[in-house]
Design a protein around this motif. Structure first.
Motif, PDB file in Angstrom:
ATOM      1  N   ILE A 554       0.853  -1.186   0.000  1.00  0.00           N
ATOM      2  CA  ILE A 554       0.000   0.000   0.000  1.00  0.00           C
ATOM      3  C   ILE A 554       0.890   1.237   0.000  1.00  0.00           C
ATOM      4  O   ILE A 554       1.727   1.420   0.875  1.00  0.00           O
ATOM      5  CB  ILE A 554      -0.929   0.034   1.224  1.00  0.00           C
ATOM      6  CG1 ILE A 554      -1.787  -1.236   1.293  1.00  0.00           C
ATOM      7  CG2 ILE A 554      -1.819   1.271   1.184  1.00  0.00           C
ATOM      8  CD1 ILE A 554      -2.680  -1.312   2.515  1.00  0.00           C
ATOM      9  N   ASP A 555       0.673   2.105  -0.993  1.00  0.00           N
ATOM     10  CA  ASP A 555       1.462   3.322  -1.138  1.00  0.00           C
ATOM     11  C   ASP A 555       0.645   4.522  -0.648  1.00  0.00           C
ATOM     12  O   ASP A 555      -0.378   4.873  -1.234  1.00  0.00           O
ATOM     13  CB  ASP A 555       1.858   3.522  -2.604  1.00  0.00           C
ATOM     14  CG  ASP A 555       2.898   4.617  -2.778  1.00  0.00           C
ATOM     15  OD1 ASP A 555       3.151   5.348  -1.808  1.00  0.00           O
ATOM     16  OD2 ASP A 555       3.447   4.740  -3.885  1.00  0.00           O
ATOM     17  N   SER A 556       1.090   5.127   0.450  1.00  0.00           N
ATOM     18  CA  SER A 556       0.527   6.371   0.990  1.00  0.00           C
ATOM     19  C   SER A 556      -0.917   6.245   1.448  1.00  0.00           C
ATOM     20  O   SER A 556      -1.821   6.866   0.884  1.00  0.00           O
ATOM     21  CB  SER A 556       0.642   7.499  -0.041  1.00  0.00           C
ATOM     22  OG  SER A 556       1.976   7.687  -0.428  1.00  0.00           O
ATOM     23  N   PRO A 557      -1.196   5.464   2.502  1.00  0.00           N
ATOM     24  CA  PRO A 557      -2.567   5.358   3.019  1.00  0.00           C
ATOM     25  C   PRO A 557      -3.085   6.669   3.604  1.00  0.00           C
ATOM     26  O   PRO A 557      -4.280   6.833   3.789  1.00  0.00           O
ATOM     27  CB  PRO A 557      -2.446   4.281   4.103  1.00  0.00           C
ATOM     28  CG  PRO A 557      -1.021   4.284   4.501  1.00  0.00           C
ATOM     29  CD  PRO A 557      -0.258   4.623   3.255  1.00  0.00           C
ATOM     30  N   ARG A 558      -2.175   7.599   3.889  1.00  0.00           N
ATOM     31  CA  ARG A 558      -2.599   8.878   4.471  1.00  0.00           C
ATOM     32  C   ARG A 558      -3.233   9.798   3.436  1.00  0.00           C
ATOM     33  O   ARG A 558      -3.764  10.854   3.785  1.00  0.00           O
ATOM     34  CB  ARG A 558      -1.392   9.553   5.108  1.00  0.00           C
ATOM     35  CG  ARG A 558      -1.767  10.722   6.003  1.00  0.00           C
ATOM     36  CD  ARG A 558      -0.585  11.179   6.810  1.00  0.00           C
ATOM     37  NE  ARG A 558      -0.983  12.169   7.805  1.00  0.00           N
ATOM     38  CZ  ARG A 558      -0.271  12.474   8.870  1.00  0.00           C
ATOM     39  NH1 ARG A 558       0.854  11.826   9.077  1.00  0.00           N
ATOM     40  NH2 ARG A 558      -0.673  13.384   9.715  1.00  0.00           N
ATOM     41  N   SER A 559      -3.178   9.422   2.172  1.00  0.00           N
ATOM     42  CA  SER A 559      -3.736  10.266   1.121  1.00  0.00           C
ATOM     43  C   SER A 559      -5.189  10.614   1.432  1.00  0.00           C
ATOM     44  O   SER A 559      -6.020   9.745   1.650  1.00  0.00           O
ATOM     45  CB  SER A 559      -3.655   9.530  -0.224  1.00  0.00           C
ATOM     46  OG  SER A 559      -4.210  10.298  -1.252  1.00  0.00           O
ATOM     47  N   ASN A 560      -5.476  11.911   1.465  1.00  0.00           N
ATOM     48  CA  ASN A 560      -6.826  12.440   1.705  1.00  0.00           C
ATOM     49  C   ASN A 560      -7.323  12.203   3.131  1.00  0.00           C
ATOM     50  O   ASN A 560      -8.516  12.333   3.391  1.00  0.00           O
ATOM     51  CB  ASN A 560      -7.839  11.847   0.720  1.00  0.00           C
ATOM     52  CG  ASN A 560      -7.430  12.068  -0.711  1.00  0.00           C
ATOM     53  OD1 ASN A 560      -7.103  13.181  -1.093  1.00  0.00           O
ATOM     54  ND2 ASN A 560      -7.419  11.004  -1.499  1.00  0.00           N
ATOM     55  N   LEU A 561      -6.424  11.812   4.023  1.00  0.00           N
ATOM     56  CA  LEU A 561      -6.838  11.590   5.411  1.00  0.00           C
ATOM     57  C   LEU A 561      -6.059  12.526   6.333  1.00  0.00           C
ATOM     58  O   LEU A 561      -4.914  12.891   6.053  1.00  0.00           O
ATOM     59  CB  LEU A 561      -6.579  10.142   5.835  1.00  0.00           C
ATOM     60  CG  LEU A 561      -7.255   9.048   5.001  1.00  0.00           C
ATOM     61  CD1 LEU A 561      -6.824   7.688   5.513  1.00  0.00           C
ATOM     62  CD2 LEU A 561      -8.768   9.182   5.057  1.00  0.00           C
ATOM     63  N   GLY A 562      -6.640  12.856   7.469  1.00  0.00           N
ATOM     64  CA  GLY A 562      -5.958  13.690   8.437  1.00  0.00           C
ATOM     65  C   GLY A 562      -5.565  15.035   7.859  1.00  0.00           C
ATOM     66  O   GLY A 562      -6.269  15.608   7.033  1.00  0.00           O
ATOM     67  N   ALA A 563      -4.409  15.540   8.279  1.00  0.00           N
ATOM     68  CA  ALA A 563      -3.951  16.860   7.842  1.00  0.00           C
ATOM     69  C   ALA A 563      -3.684  16.909   6.352  1.00  0.00           C
ATOM     70  O   ALA A 563      -3.655  17.978   5.748  1.00  0.00           O
ATOM     71  CB  ALA A 563      -2.688  17.247   8.610  1.00  0.00           C
ATOM     72  N   ASN A 564      -3.492  15.743   5.718  1.00  0.00           N
ATOM     73  CA  ASN A 564      -3.182  15.697   4.289  1.00  0.00           C
ATOM     74  C   ASN A 564      -4.422  15.734   3.409  1.00  0.00           C
ATOM     75  O   ASN A 564      -4.318  15.679   2.195  1.00  0.00           O
ATOM     76  CB  ASN A 564      -2.390  14.424   3.963  1.00  0.00           C
ATOM     77  CG  ASN A 564      -0.950  14.544   4.392  1.00  0.00           C
ATOM     78  OD1 ASN A 564      -0.581  15.533   5.005  1.00  0.00           O
ATOM     79  ND2 ASN A 564      -0.152  13.551   4.083  1.00  0.00           N
ATOM     80  N   ASN A 565      -5.623  15.777   4.000  1.00  0.00           N
ATOM     81  CA  ASN A 565      -6.856  15.746   3.221  1.00  0.00           C
ATOM     82  C   ASN A 565      -6.880  16.893   2.220  1.00  0.00           C
ATOM     83  O   ASN A 565      -6.687  18.051   2.567  1.00  0.00           O
ATOM     84  CB  ASN A 565      -8.063  15.835   4.162  1.00  0.00           C
ATOM     85  CG  ASN A 565      -9.373  15.854   3.394  1.00  0.00           C
ATOM     86  OD1 ASN A 565      -9.472  15.244   2.342  1.00  0.00           O
ATOM     87  ND2 ASN A 565     -10.352  16.556   3.928  1.00  0.00           N
ATOM     88  N   LYS A 566      -7.124  16.558   0.949  1.00  0.00           N
ATOM     89  CA  LYS A 566      -7.073  17.579  -0.098  1.00  0.00           C
ATOM     90  C   LYS A 566      -8.384  17.734  -0.856  1.00  0.00           C
ATOM     91  O   LYS A 566      -8.455  18.487  -1.805  1.00  0.00           O
ATOM     92  CB  LYS A 566      -5.959  17.221  -1.086  1.00  0.00           C
ATOM     93  CG  LYS A 566      -6.176  15.901  -1.814  1.00  0.00           C
ATOM     94  CD  LYS A 566      -4.952  15.495  -2.611  1.00  0.00           C
ATOM     95  CE  LYS A 566      -5.178  14.159  -3.304  1.00  0.00           C
ATOM     96  NZ  LYS A 566      -3.969  13.679  -3.952  1.00  0.00           N
ATOM     97  N   ASP A 567      -9.417  16.985  -0.453  1.00  0.00           N
ATOM     98  CA  ASP A 567     -10.652  17.068  -1.243  1.00  0.00           C
ATOM     99  C   ASP A 567     -11.687  17.997  -0.626  1.00  0.00           C
ATOM    100  O   ASP A 567     -12.820  18.061  -1.073  1.00  0.00           O
ATOM    101  CB  ASP A 567     -11.253  15.671  -1.462  1.00  0.00           C
ATOM    102  CG  ASP A 567     -11.861  15.093  -0.188  1.00  0.00           C
ATOM    103  OD1 ASP A 567     -11.626  15.678   0.878  1.00  0.00           O
ATOM    104  OD2 ASP A 567     -12.553  14.059  -0.289  1.00  0.00           O
TER     105      ASP A 567
END
Length: 636
Positions: A554-567
């Protein structure tokens, strides 16, 4: 389980040093900022396992020449080696020798092609997981088909097209592959029987070969390694006894130094020549490595220019009313002005593109010429190696002549010396013939090993057939279990407003809140659902006689979650959701760590993640006592 695969070690072969990542059972966590080489680790694994190409990695291109991946499949260990930035080169596959505790020097040279080509890497891997000779949608089933369920890329983790189900030529193989994982594919039974038939035919041919070799070895009374060793020891002891007696007799005579002086000088000269040639070969190989790095840089620059020109044409297909950067309205276009910058000289961009194309053509010409030059330089190595062999033959002749002179000079014991030399020569011939015969034993052992492996594979295929024939679970039960696991994972993930989550029994796609995952309109939700989907298939697919590889990257599970949320969805800016994902992965390691392998890369990790799970950590600058990236000596 016959289809399980386990990663042992990834090695990038460098010109200054090698860069190694070792893996273990269960959860393997890799952390670091962007541009430190995290994603390239998974990409290199994918490339070693048969991907037709890899992305352009500048630091890897400047530092490395090839990639090696060590794996276990069905308790057999292999090493796959592929050259970087040269996608047409064949892969080398080495097998582990349990007795010597090292990889054999012999290797299979396999093409990067589909499994219908029996000399391809895909066919080799598909055979090792006992799924060769299966056909789906009139196409050969491949290891690459099932590997799609083991690699969740960064570009796909929030993609509303999880398994490319919206593209028909991918979807046509997606559903049957899903069914093969869970042994519910309608044609699986017949395909397995066909595979078993072909395997038995192959074993029958091997039996004929084995019979012929065994009969030959029996005729010369050399049936095993022990008899070879005993016979060779007896002959060697007999020979050494004669040599000792011969030397004692020679010591009683005289031999003038002038007779042998020229030969000794010739031997010394020839040895020096061999040393010089070996040094030239070493220097030549180092020079070729540097040329290969230059070739990688040409490839990288060509891809950059191609991306610029392709982007220009795609960008200019659209008319913009708002600036894509600041979202402010654009002024009305006047005549041939550029929409974005207002430049009246629109031909300027065209001229720049033409200049880029001209530069691209020059780069490709340079690259092609460089590849030809590398081939010529590699041929020079072969010439040097032939020259080395020639000098080694000359050296052997000189040494033999010197030995002959020592053995033939006249002294009072000439008759005894001649007799001993004759006996030593006869024994040497017997030893040479014995070693040639032993090669037949080695060949016998090699074929016996292939035969045993084939028998094991036939047994495993037969077990699969029995399992499919006697499988009491119908498809509905499988989908029901899978849906339950899927729901529980989303619950552990703390997905907001979780309800009515299941896997559809027709297309095998995930639904949440009664909607298809792609219709939820939130990239944060899609990210969680995608991970839960892959993980649920891993959990159930790795049990019993199911055919999942037991691996998930799994590559980058933090995508769009927590502080990294971009949507823009504030619900998913809660750091607790990302922490819940990591806690579930830890829980999965504790429950199934010996049966599965999880490889997760991400930019950072929560404080509660135990260091035992972190197999690699980078910091982007090398100031925290950890490497700044995968290629950690680029500035040295």
């Amino acid at each position: 389980m016959s289809t399980r695969i386990k990663l042992i070690k990834l090695t990038l072969i460098g010109i200054r040093k090698n860069y190694v990542v070792s893996f273990k059972d269960g959860l393997n966590y890799i952390s670091g900022p962007t541009q430190t080489g995290k994603t390239s680790i998974l990409e290199m694994i994918n490339y070693a396992l048969g991907s037709k190409k890899h992305k352009d990695y500048i630091e890897i291109g400047q530092s490395c020449t090839s990639v090696e991946l060590e794996i276990m499949i069905a308790n057999k260990r292999y090493k796959i080696q592929r050259q970087l930035f040269d996608f047409e080169k064949k892969a080398k596959v080495y097998e582990w020798n349990k007795d010597k505790l090292e990889y054999s020097i012999d290797f299979k040279l396999l093409e990067i092609d589909g499994p219908s080509n029996e000399n391809s890497l895909a066919a080799f891997l598909t055979d090792k997981v006992n799924l060769l000779n299966l056909k789906i949608a009139n196409q050969p089933f491949s290891f690459r088909d099932i590997f799609k369920y083991s690699y969740l890329k960064q570009t796909e983790i929030d993609n509303e097209n999880i398994m490319f189900e919206k593209i028909w030529h991918y979807d046509i193989k997606r559903k049957p592959t899903f069914e093969i994982i869970f042994n519910i594919y309608d044609q699986l039974l017949q395909e397995l029987k066909n595979a078993l038939k072909l395997k038995k035919e192959e074993l029958s041919k091997l039996e004929i070969k084995l019979k012929g070799i065994r009969e030959f070895l029996e005729s010369i009374e050399l049936e095993d390694f022990l008899s070879y060793v005993n016979e060779k020891n007896n002959l060697s002891n007999h020979k050494n006894e004669r040599i000792i007696i011969l030397n004692e007799i020679k010591d009683k005579g005289l031999l003038h130094n002038e007779i042998t002086m020229q030969l000794q000088n010739n031997i010394l000269f020839t040895k020096n020549q061999i040393i010089k040639i070996k040094k030239k070969i070493s220097e030549q190989k180092e020079y070729i490595n540097k040329l290969m790095i230059l070739r990688n840089q040409y490839t990288s620059e060509s891809e950059r220019i191609e991306l610029i020109t392709e982007g220009y044409y795609k960008f200019n297909k659209y008319e913009f009313k708002f600036c894509p950067s600041c979202l402010q309205p654009l002024k009305e276009k006047i005549n041939s002005e550029c929409y974005l910058c207002g430049n009246k000289d629109v031909n300027l961009a065209t001229e720049e593109i033409l200049a880029y194309k001209h530069e691209l053509k020059k780069l490709k010409t340079k690259k092609n010429n460089l590849i030809k030059y590398i081939d010529e330089e590699e041929n020079n190595i072969k010439i040097l190696e032939k020259e080395q062999i020639k000098f080694e033959i000359i050296l052997t002749e000189y040494e033999s002549e010197l030995t002959h002179l020592h053995s033939k000079y006249v002294n009072p014991f000439i008759e005894k010396i001649e007799q001993l030399n004759y006996e030593i020569g006869s024994i040497s011939k017997e030893i040479d013939q014995l070693e040639k015969n032993y090669q037949m034993i080695e060949k016998l052992h090699a074929i016996e090993k292939i035969y045993r492996d084939g028998m094991n594979q036939a047994d495993e295929i037969n077990e699969k057939i029995k399992n499919v024939e006697g499988k009491s679970q119908i498809k509905g039960n499988i989908i029901s279990k899978l849906s339950g696991i899927f729901y529980d994972i989303l619950d552990d993930f703390k997905l907001p407003k979780l309800s009515n989550a299941f896997i559809d029994g027709k297309r095998y796609l995930p639904y949440v809140r009664g909607k298809l995952y792609s219709e939820l309109g939130s990239l944060g939700a899609v990210t969680l659902i995608t991970m839960a989907y892959y993980l649920s298939i891993l959990v159930l697919g790795s049990k019993d006689e199911n055919n999942h590889l037991g691996l998930l990257m799994i590559d980058s599970p933090r995508s769009n979650l927590g502080a990294n949320n971009k949507d823009g969805d504030d619900v998913f800016k809660d750091e607790d959701i990302f922490n819940s994902v990591i806690k579930f992965l830890i829980k999965l390691d504790e429950e199934l760590g010996s049966e599965i392998q999880l490889i997760v890369i991400n930019n950072g990790y929560p404080d509660f993640l135990d260091s035992k799970y972190i197999i690699k950590e980078f910091d982007g600058n090398g100031t925290r006592g950890v490497p700044y990236g995968l290629v950690d000596d680029i500035n040295s």
